[in-house]
Structures are given as structure tokens and as C-alpha cells.
Scaffold this motif. Structure first.
Motif, PDB file in Angstrom:
ATOM      1  N   TYR A 597      33.209 -38.601  32.308  1.00 29.72           N
ATOM      2  CA  TYR A 597      34.098 -37.866  33.206  1.00 29.72           C
ATOM      3  C   TYR A 597      33.293 -36.797  33.926  1.00 29.72           C
ATOM      4  O   TYR A 597      32.566 -36.041  33.291  1.00 29.72           O
ATOM      5  N   ARG A 599      32.665 -34.278  37.809  1.00 34.74           N
ATOM      6  CA  ARG A 599      33.057 -33.708  39.094  1.00 34.74           C
ATOM      7  C   ARG A 599      31.818 -33.196  39.787  1.00 34.74           C
ATOM      8  O   ARG A 599      30.841 -32.870  39.127  1.00 34.74           O
ATOM      9  N   PHE A 611      32.091 -33.622  31.680  1.00 32.35           N
ATOM     10  CA  PHE A 611      33.033 -33.050  30.718  1.00 32.35           C
ATOM     11  C   PHE A 611      33.119 -33.900  29.459  1.00 32.35           C
ATOM     12  O   PHE A 611      33.058 -35.127  29.528  1.00 32.35           O
ATOM     13  N   GLU A 615      37.834 -32.404  26.590  1.00 29.50           N
ATOM     14  CA  GLU A 615      38.188 -31.427  27.624  1.00 29.50           C
ATOM     15  C   GLU A 615      39.156 -32.025  28.640  1.00 29.50           C
ATOM     16  O   GLU A 615      39.665 -31.337  29.515  1.00 29.50           O
ATOM     17  N   THR A 616      39.355 -33.343  28.524  1.00 33.12           N
ATOM     18  CA  THR A 616      40.224 -34.019  29.494  1.00 33.12           C
ATOM     19  C   THR A 616      41.397 -34.647  28.768  1.00 33.12           C
ATOM     20  O   THR A 616      41.418 -34.727  27.541  1.00 33.12           O
ATOM     21  N   GLU A 617      42.381 -35.074  29.542  1.00 27.09           N
ATOM     22  CA  GLU A 617      43.471 -35.848  28.940  1.00 27.09           C
ATOM     23  C   GLU A 617      43.996 -36.838  29.966  1.00 27.09           C
ATOM     24  O   GLU A 617      43.826 -36.672  31.171  1.00 27.09           O
ATOM     25  N   ARG A 624      43.263 -39.360  34.828  1.00 24.54           N
ATOM     26  CA  ARG A 624      42.627 -38.474  33.861  1.00 24.54           C
ATOM     27  C   ARG A 624      42.370 -37.111  34.507  1.00 24.54           C
ATOM     28  O   ARG A 624      41.834 -37.037  35.614  1.00 24.54           O
ATOM     29  N   VAL A 625      42.808 -36.076  33.836  1.00 24.80           N
ATOM     30  CA  VAL A 625      42.690 -34.726  34.400  1.00 24.80           C
ATOM     31  C   VAL A 625      41.962 -33.808  33.426  1.00 24.80           C
ATOM     32  O   VAL A 625      41.868 -34.081  32.230  1.00 24.80           O
ATOM     33  N   LEU A 626      41.462 -32.720  33.991  1.00 25.33           N
ATOM     34  CA  LEU A 626      40.813 -31.700  33.176  1.00 25.33           C
ATOM     35  C   LEU A 626      41.909 -30.794  32.608  1.00 25.33           C
ATOM     36  O   LEU A 626      42.773 -30.307  33.347  1.00 25.33           O
ATOM     37  N   LYS A 627      41.859 -30.581  31.288  1.00 27.10           N
ATOM     38  CA  LYS A 627      42.906 -29.758  30.675  1.00 27.10           C
ATOM     39  C   LYS A 627      42.920 -28.350  31.287  1.00 27.10           C
ATOM     40  O   LYS A 627      43.977 -27.758  31.486  1.00 27.10           O
ATOM     41  N   GLU A 632      42.423 -33.772  38.749  1.00 28.03           N
ATOM     42  CA  GLU A 632      41.799 -35.044  38.417  1.00 28.03           C
ATOM     43  C   GLU A 632      40.283 -34.925  38.228  1.00 28.03           C
ATOM     44  O   GLU A 632      39.619 -34.147  38.903  1.00 28.03           O
ATOM     45  N   VAL A 633      39.765 -35.724  37.299  1.00 33.26           N
ATOM     46  CA  VAL A 633      38.309 -35.843  37.167  1.00 33.26           C
ATOM     47  C   VAL A 633      37.909 -37.271  37.522  1.00 33.26           C
ATOM     48  O   VAL A 633      38.718 -38.193  37.424  1.00 33.26           O
TER      49      VAL A 633
END
Length: 883
Positions: A597, A599, A611, A615-617, A624-627, A632-633
Motif C-alpha cells: 500500500y 502513496r 504503509f 495502518e490501512t483498512e 482500501r483507505v489509510l486509517k 484511499e491508498v
RNA sequence: GCCGGGAUGGCGGAAUGGCAUACGCAGGCGACUUAAAAUCGCUCGCCUUAAUCGGCAUGCGGGUUCGAGUCCCGCUCCCGGCACCA
């Protein structure tokens, strides 16, 4: 016994028992055949990763299997403990490299122990320990004395701002990774080992490894060594008069030698290309009106070579020197050019240009309008120089080549060379791509190079009795201002061992590939003091019978080790009769991969941020996004797990949740050893479930089988019981073959799963049935123990077993158990299965074919057709061909 | 560009020239349970069919063979190594 399989309880228990009883030390039974199994030792980066788990699990399965088969197994482990990351840690976190390294070793040792790996820990070594590297220094001094080690100037990546040398991976986009300053190439005196002296032998040795090393690896080494056959041809310089110079100074006796693999194209030479660094490059133009132009060009190209090492093949540029040489066979004048694409350190640094039959020469000729002369004609076509749009590089027939016209090019190579030899204008020769090994690093955390620089005596090796030259530990590491060692006065200032006058100690250290070139030798006698190895033990154990590691070491490590081993033998550090190939068999295991993951950094589009998975979900819509910010990542490809990409899974999480046995079984079952493994949690759960099922199988059957003995081939068995016995012995056969011959743990585990399924499905009632189940379960546990040693030992103990299964004999195959009275055979008509018949196993072809034809379905197919052919492959298949 | 290696179900993969898809994962159905998890049982390549029967499938196109995922020839795509090595 416990209802539930609880690895958190049983694994530490068995690890302690194994350690307390010295279960993994080398057996003293000298009558047993030796087996030296080694996995590539790790760099102590801090934590083990899944790649290690895989590498060491594969090794451990094979080591345990070999031991159970009665071999005397040496299975050691150690640490490749010198290297740059330790210095980086020092710079970034202010920790001393030694402290950081030994802390990491302690952590990783604990992690490895949690996997239950059967290492002889009493042989553990760390290469940063002076008791290890002192011997390496001794070998180096012997090399120096024999001319195998030497010093010369070579280019190194240099950052002016940090005043330090940079490794290739510290140069990002031509800039220093730390300060962003442009990196330059600086010539410095550096140490080399003469690997090229062994080029021929290293190449030939690869053939002896056929079938024992992967072809791919042997081919890569072959290409790396890069032997080419050809000729060296000498072109005399044309005599000219330069005012103020002797006429002969640049002519007559002077000549340019070239190396070519295509002597058959010699008559097609239309110009000569020499490297900008060629000794004659500047001298040729001296005193002519072209001198300034030539000098400027040569300097510019030399600078380019320094800045972009190995840059892309591209534009062809050059300059005419104004001078000519003489074609050795035709006597015609050949103009000499300096060209940017000619390498000084391959061949002679000069190339005879045949644009019609060499792509690079063709491009160059087109760029500068030089003539193209065709001298090789392909069959069925007539090439003309002026019309060519590309060089013709394939074989053909020689033309425009004087007495050689009509000769096939392959034959021409030999004939032209013979003529050159006869006229004393050249010779047959070979050329290698392989270069000598640059071993000096301007770094702190490495093995000091044991020499002293004396104004009077020059380079003086440190006397052997003064070894080791220990790396001083009281240093401050800043990453700038040059080598930290150079600033330690007590280290640098010495007296010359020869003349006793003040002298300076060498402050460069070795490339860490030096340590890994002989650690496998040291494992045979890790505490021996007087020499790298004790000869009798070395003779006993070497070579390594089975070596396992990553494909990324296919060339460098494995080639350097092959070189170093030969040098050790030739220098007398190893007995003369030591096999010259250090690794008899090589298994290169695939990588462990996972998606990553990332950016792009906001402040710098060239910089990527990575990441960790946690650190993501995954949002409900699948994005998939960064908490941290909910945005989005980028989800990257499945690539090798690495710290930089942060796509790592810490083995401790898996071990903590499922246990070491599960981690091993998952890694081994996921793919064949050579293949890549893509990480999935689902697979881990599958492996865990398998071990749980084995646990439950033993738990559920224990009441019935606790007091019976394993079946001993007496009494008539029911059909179902005989089936279970057959499964048991079939599994012995398969697992033995998969581990002993194919080195494929994945299919062996599949076989164990099948056996477990077969036993689970069998509900026995009679005493014989229980005996068969007992035999099946015992066998299952013994065969399982190399893969999942903790749970196998625990269950075996519940069955009344003593000690560890590692010391238990491998199960014996009972051929009679495999016997089947009848077999089911498919019947094919014109390649399609149309029926199945059951026949006696040893039935003759006639009987089986008759039975096949008698089959209702087959008879219907056959009616009205002619049977052209009928084949019975015993026990396998019946094939009928009809028309 | 050159040199290697590879391509098989939804996924990881299995198959000395002889029943393709073992084993596992995921999925579907069912049992147990108040329920869920766990566990157990059945099912699971595609098309056709109510189901069988049948047909089609190992990247694409040819070939050898009674028989090809496997051997041979020619492509496509993917991965790895080398990259101006004369």
C-alpha cells in the motif's frame, strides 16, 4: 490429554526439552553417513520475516528427515553480521553498530527457536566476532602473498557534501540518498581479488553440477563469467611525420590490438574504434591539428562513463583522431576513431569496426557516414553495403575476402585466425566478461583489511601472529566526513612491521560477501583457534551436501564462495583433497510476496510513502483507505515482502496466534520450494485446521488404541482395514520419495492429509482394526514430525512414546501392505474413456482385453466396427482403436 | 535487444507419455445449536440436461503417438537475469 490443541502450551515445553537434552547436536555415531545441510545464514536486521520462515522450514524438514533416516546430520546456523544497516542504525538512532547487531541477533535467535528449528546451537557464529574474521584476514594475507589480492585505482560513488563513499543502493537517481547532492565517481585505490584467475575453472565446474544445481543458476553464472572465443588481431599504426618527434615514435613498432569473436569478418573492417580511456587515445592526436578537439571529446566521454556507470545503450558518438592504422591482411589504411561505446576494461579496449556485420558498428558508421563493406553473404540473398538498413550478424559465406571468398563463415573464423598466426599478426584467444572482485569498502562496520602502509616499505601485510586486526569499538559514527576508522588515531597510527618506522593502517574494510564466502567451512569447527578450520573435521564434513537459499544469490554469493573455496584449498587452508565445489546440491527457494500500500509524497512527487497493512483498512465498498485520514491508498502488486515496501507480516503474529508448527506447515504447503508464495491468511488457517484434526484424531481414538500394539502383519484383515493399511504404507512411500528424492514438502503434506482423512473415515471394531489404526496413527505422527515437530512429539508421547521423534527411526515400508488383489482399469475407445472394468491385478493382457470386449458398453461401441488395435498397459489402462 | 523460467478450476497448486483438476482455500447445501462460532457430512471445471447421456476444456496454432498438461515446431502474454562485453 487436553481436549483442545494448544500450541502456546506444548511448543515452549518441547523447545525446552529439546534444548535441555541436546537433541539437535551432531550425533557421535561415526559409522553413520554424514549429511551437511545448510541454509543461507541471515543478516541480523532485527526481526525474522516470512522469507526466513520459509527458507529455514524447508531446511529443517530435510534435516529432520535425514536424521530420522539414520544420517549423521550437521545443521548449523549463524549470523552474517557485518554490513551497512548497522551503520545506518548508528546514524539514525545513535546506537553503536555492535550493540544494535548483537541485540538483533538475540531477538532473531529467539524467533528462530520458536519455530522449533533443529539447529546445533553450540556451533552458532557471528561474522563480526574477531574470532571469526581473524581467519579471514589470514586467508587474505596469503592471497596477497600469492598475488591473488592486489590494489589498484578504481571508481567509487562519492558524495562531496558528506565526504563519504556510497554503495550503489545509496545512490538514488544519481544523488546522495541522505543529502541529495550529486554523486560523482572518484578514483580511489581499492583492493581486488583475482577471481579472473579461476574463470576457466569456475566455468568448467558448473558442468559438474549438472542435475544438482538448478540449470537456471548455472546458466546465470555461465553468462556472468561470459567466455567468448575469438582472435586477437594486431593493426600496426601508420607512420607519419610529426615535427619534433621521432618518426617511429608513433608508428612501425606501435600497434593497436583488438579482440574479436568474428575474425571471419576481418576483410569488412572500415574503421577502428578505441575507448576514450585507451592509452593511445590522446597520444595519437598529439601534435596534429585535431589535438584539441580529440582531447575535449575524450575527456567528455570519460566523464560520462564516470557519472553514469552502465547507462543505457543509446547514442553512438565519436571523433576521428586523424590517424590511421594498417589492415594486417589487405594493407589498406584504416581510420582510428574514439567511440563512446567502447569499454576499456573488456578485451583490449579497442574494436575493429565491421559495420556490415555488427549492430553497434553499423549505427556508428551511419552516424558518421563511414563506409559499409559486406563480407558475409547469407544464402539466397545478395547484400550490398550501401543499401543495408541493419547489420547482418548471422552466418553466411565469406565474400570480398581475398583468398577466403566462398568459405562458410564458421570455418572462416578458424582459417582467418590460422593465417594471422602464420603471418605473426594475431592469435586465437578467449576473453571473459568476468571482472576481478572489488572487496574494499570505505565503511566502518566490516572486517578490517589487515595491511599497513609504510612510506619506506609500501604495503606491508600484518604478521599472522598479530592477527586479528580488531575493529575498534570506541568510534562515533556520523555518516559524514569519511571513514570513521580513519579518525581513530590509536587504530591508524602503527609502526611498520618491517622497518619499525611510523606507518598508517589501512582503514578500508571488506565487502560482506567475503565473510559469507567461507562461513560454511567454519561451521565444521566453529571454535578452532589456530586456523580457519581444523583439517580433519573439514575433511569429515565438506562439502555441504544440501544448500538452500534465495535465488537472489544465484551469481554473486555463490560465485564468490566457489572462488574462495578453491583459493582456500590452493593456499593450504583446506586439505588438498577437499572437493573444489563447496555446495554439492543447491535448492533455490522462491520469494514470499504480498501486495503493498502506497502513496506519492505530497512534498516530493518522486518519493513514495509505504504503509503497513495495519495502518490501512478495507472499506465496505472494497476501497482500501489509510486509517489516519480515511483517504484511499494505492494498492500495489504482489511483490517480495520487504521493509522498504512495508508489506511485511511479522512471523511472531502468526506464531502467537497459531503456533510455530502452523507457520511451518503453511509455508511448506503453500507452493513447491522453488515457487513464489503469495501470502494469504486463509492458507494459514487451513494449515492450522489440519494440525487440529490430527490432534482430535488421536484424542478420539486413544481410548481404543492405548493398550493395543501396532499391527504386525498377522491375521486376516477386513477389506476396509486392509485399505487403511494400504493408505498407511502408500503414505510412507510417498513422503519418503517427496522428501528424499524430490525435496517437495508440499506434496508430502498433501499425502499426510490424505492419510489422516483415510484413518478418520475408518471406524474400526475388532482388535485387528484397532491395531491397524494404531499403526496408521503412529506412522502419521512419525511422518508428520519433520513438518510439525512439536505437535508430533506431544501426541506421540500421549500414545506412550518416549523422547523426541527426531531420534525415532523413519517408518519402514511393508510392500505386502500395498498389494491389491484387483484393480479398476478404464477402457478407452479412440482416446475416450467409455467404461471401467475390474480385473485381477496380475491378469494377462489376453484376459483383460477379453474382459474389456465383454463389457456391455464396449461391446455396443464395437459392434459393426473393425477393431484395429488393442493395448493393455498393465494395471493402468485399456486402449481400443476402432475404425 | 539477448539469455533463462513459466502459463492447469473462483484461488494456491497436483499429475515416471496412460482415468487432468490430488491436497488445501474460498463458495453452495445440510446436520448439531435458541442463535452464532467451532465442528461434522454432502456438493463444487465449463456447456447442455429435470437428471443422466453427451460435448468442450491444461495460454494460442500445428505436429509426433493407440494415447500429449507432459515430447517437437511456430506464436502470444507474464516473471526473472544481463544489458553497448566486440
Amino acid at each position: 490429554m487436553d481436549e483442545r490443541y494448544n500450541p502456546a502450551e506444548i511448543e515452549p515445553k518441547w523447545q525446552k526439552r529439546w534444548a535441555d537434552s541436546g537433541a539437535f547436536s551432531v550425533s557421535e555415531d561415526k559409522s553413520a553417513e554424514k549429511f551437511y545441510l545448510l541454509e543461507m545464514f541471515p543478516y541480523p536486521s532485527g526481526r525474522i520475516h516470512m522469507g526466513h520462515v520459509r527458507n529455514y522450514s524447508i531446511g529443517d524438514v530435510l534435516a529432520r528427515h535425514m536424521r530420522m533416516r539414520g544420517k549423521r546430520v550437521l545443521h548449523p546456523i549463524g549470523w552474517d553480521a557485518f554490513g551497512m544497516p548497522a551503520e545506518n542504525a548508528a546514524i539514525e538512532r545513535g546506537r553503536h553498530p555492535a550493540e544494535w547487531t548483537y541485540d538483533n541477533i538475540a531477538q532473531m535467535r529467539e524467533q528462530l527457536k520458536k519455530l522449533g528449528l533443529s539447529y546445533d546451537w553450540s556451533r552458532e557464529i557471528a561474522t563480526c566476532d574477531p574470532s571469526y574474521y581473524r581467519h579471514e584476514q589470514a586467508v587474505f594475507i596469503a592471497m596477497l602473498e600469492r598475488g591473488l589480492a592486489y590494489r589498484k585505482h578504481a571508481l567509487a560513488n562519492w558524495c562531496d557534501h558528506c565526504a563519504t563513499v556510497l554503495a550503489n543502493e545509496q545512490v538514488e537517481d544519481g544523488k546522495c540518498w541522505r543529502c541529495g547532492n550529486v554523486v560523482v565517481q572518484k578514483a580511489m585505490a581499492q583492493w581486488f581479488l583475482r577471481v579472473t584467475q579461476y574463470a576457466e575453472e569456475l566455468l568448467a565446474g558448473l558442468d559438474t553440477l549438472a542435475g544438482r544445481w538448478p540449470d537456471e543458476v548455472r546458466e546465470m553464472q555461465r553468462n556472468w563469467i561470459g567466455k567468448s572465443f575469438g582472435a586477437e588481431v594486431r593493426f600496426p599504426l601508420e607512420a607519419i611525420d610529426i615535427p619534433g618527434k621521432q618518426p617511429s615514435a608513433l608508428s612501425g613498432e606501435r600497434e593497436i590490438a583488438v579482440f574479436t569473436t568474428r575474425p571471419d569478418t576481418l576483410y569488412g573492417v572500415t574503421f577502428m574504434s578505441i575507448a576514450a580511456e585507451h592509452p593511445l587515445a590522446l597520444e595519437l592526436a598529439q601534435g596534429t591539428e585535431r589535438e584539441a578537439e580529440v582531447r575535449a571529446f575524450a575527456e567528455k566521454i570519460q566523464l560520462e562513463h564516470k557519472v553514469k556507470k552502465g547507462a543505457d545503450a543509446g547514442d553512438k558518438r565519436g571523433v576521428f583522431t586523424g590517424r590511421y592504422c594498417i589492415h594486417p591482411l589487405t594493407g589498406s589504411k584504416v581510420p582510428i576513431w574514439i567511440a563512446n561505446f567502447v569499454l576499456m576494461d573488456y578485451g583490449t579496449g579497442a574494436v575493429m569496426a565491421v559495420p556490415a556485420h555488427d549492430e553497434r558498428d553499423f549505427e556508428f558508421a551511419k552516424a558518421y557516414g563511414l563506409p559499409v563493406q559486406v563480407v558475409i553473404q547469407p544464402a539466397g540473398r545478395a547484400l550490398a553495403g550501401a543499401q543495408l538498413t541493419a547489420a547482418y550478424t548471422d552466418p553466411g559465406v565469406m565474400t570480398n575476402s581475398g583468398v577466403f571468398d566462398g568459405v562458410p563463415s564458421e570455418e572462416g573464423k578458424r582459417k582467418v585466425t590460422e593465417k594471422l598466426v602464420a603471418e605473426n599478426k594475431g592469435r586465437a584467444t578467449t576473453s571473459f566478461r568476468l571482472r576481478d572482485w572489488l572487496v574494499s569498502r570505505q565503511r566502518y562496520w566490516g572486517c578490517p583489511i589487515p595491511v599497513v602502509h609504510c612510506e619506506t616499505d609500501g604495503i606491508v601485510p600484518v604478521p599472522t601472529q598479530d592477527l586479528p586486526v580488531a575493529l575498534p569499538l570506541d568510534v562515533t559514527i556520523t555518516g559524514v566526513g569519511g571513514s570513521p576508522l580513519a579518525k581513530v588515531d590509536s587504530f591508524v597510527n602503527v609502526t611498520c612491521p618491517k622497518c619499525g618506522r611510523p606507518a598508517r593502517r589501512e582503514t578500508d574494510t571488506f565487502d560482506t560477501f567475503v565473510e559469507s564466502s567461507w562461513y560454511y567451512d567454519r561451521f565444521t569447527t566453529p571454535r578452532h583457534e589456530g586456523a580457519p578450520v581444523e583439517p580433519n573435521e573439514a575433511r569429515e564434513w565438506l562439502p555441504v551436501d544440501f544448500y538452500i537459499g534465495g535465488k537472489e544469490h544465484a551469481v554473486m554469493h555463490l560465485l564468490y564462495a566457489r572462488f574462495w573455496q578453491r583459493a582456500m584449498i590452493d593456499l593450504g587452508f583446506l586439505p588438498k583433497d577437499t572437493p573444489r565445489e563447496p555446495f554439492s546440491r543447491l535448492l533455490t527457494q522462491g520469494m514470499v510476496c504480498k501486495e503493498f500500500y502506497s502513496r506519492t509524497a505530497e512534498d516530493n512527487p518522486a518519493h513514495k510513502l509505504y504503509f503497513y497493512p495495519e495502518e490501512t483498512e478495507l472499506r465496505d465498498d472494497g476501497v482500501r483507505v489509510l486509517k489516519a485520514d480515511g483517504n484511499e491508498v494505492f494498492v500495489g502488486n504482489v511483490v517480495k515482502m520487504s521493509k522498504t515496501k512495508r508489506n511485511i507480516v511479522d512471523p511472531d503474529e502468526i506464531i502467537g496466534e497459531y503456533g510455530g508448527d502452523t507457520a511451518r506447515v503453511f509455508m511448506l504447503f503453500a507452493a513447491p520450494p522453488e515457487g513464489q508464495v503469495d501470502w494469504t491468511t486463509a492458507g494459514v488457517e487451513g494449515a492450522h485446521r489440519f494440525l487440529q484434526r490430527v490432534w482430535r484424531l488421536v484424542r478420539d481414538r486413544l481410548p481404543q488404541i492405548a493398550s493395543v500394539a501396532a499391527y504386525k502383519s498377522v491375521g486376516e484383515l477386513s477389506l476396509a482395514a486392509a485399505e487403511v493399511r494400504r493408505a498407511t504404507h502408500r503414505t510412507i512411500q510417498r513422503v519418503t520419495f517427496d522428501l528424499g528424492e524430490r525435496y517437495q514438502p508440499n506434496t508430502a503434506i498433501a499425502a499426510l492429509m490424505e492419510l489422516m482423512n483415510a484413518i478418520s473415515a475408518f471406524k474400526g471394531e475388532t482388535a485387528d482394526d484397532h491395531a491397524v489404526v494404531r499403526e496408521g496413527i503412529e506412522t502419521l505422527l512419525v511422518l508428520l514430525s519433520p513438518f510439525a515437530p512439536h505437535v508430533a512429539d506431544e501426541l506421540f508421547e500421549h500414545m506412550g512414546g518416549k523422547g523426541t521423534l527426531l531420534h525415532h527411526a523413519w517408518p519402514k515400508l511393508d510392500e505386502s501392505a500395498l498389494h491389491e488383489a484387483t484393480v479398476e482399469v478404464p477402457v478407452q475407445i479412440n482416446g475416450k474413456v467409455r467404461a471401467r472394468i475390474t480385473v485381477a491385478k496380475d491378469a494377462s493382457e489376453e484376459v483383460v482385453l477379453a474382459a474389456a470386449k465383454a463389457n456391455e458398453r464396449i461391446a455396443a461401441e464395437l459392434s459393426g466396427k473393425t477393431l484395429k488395435k488393442a493395448i493393455y498397459v498393465a494395471g493402468k489402462i485399456v486402449t481400443l482403436v476402432i475404425g
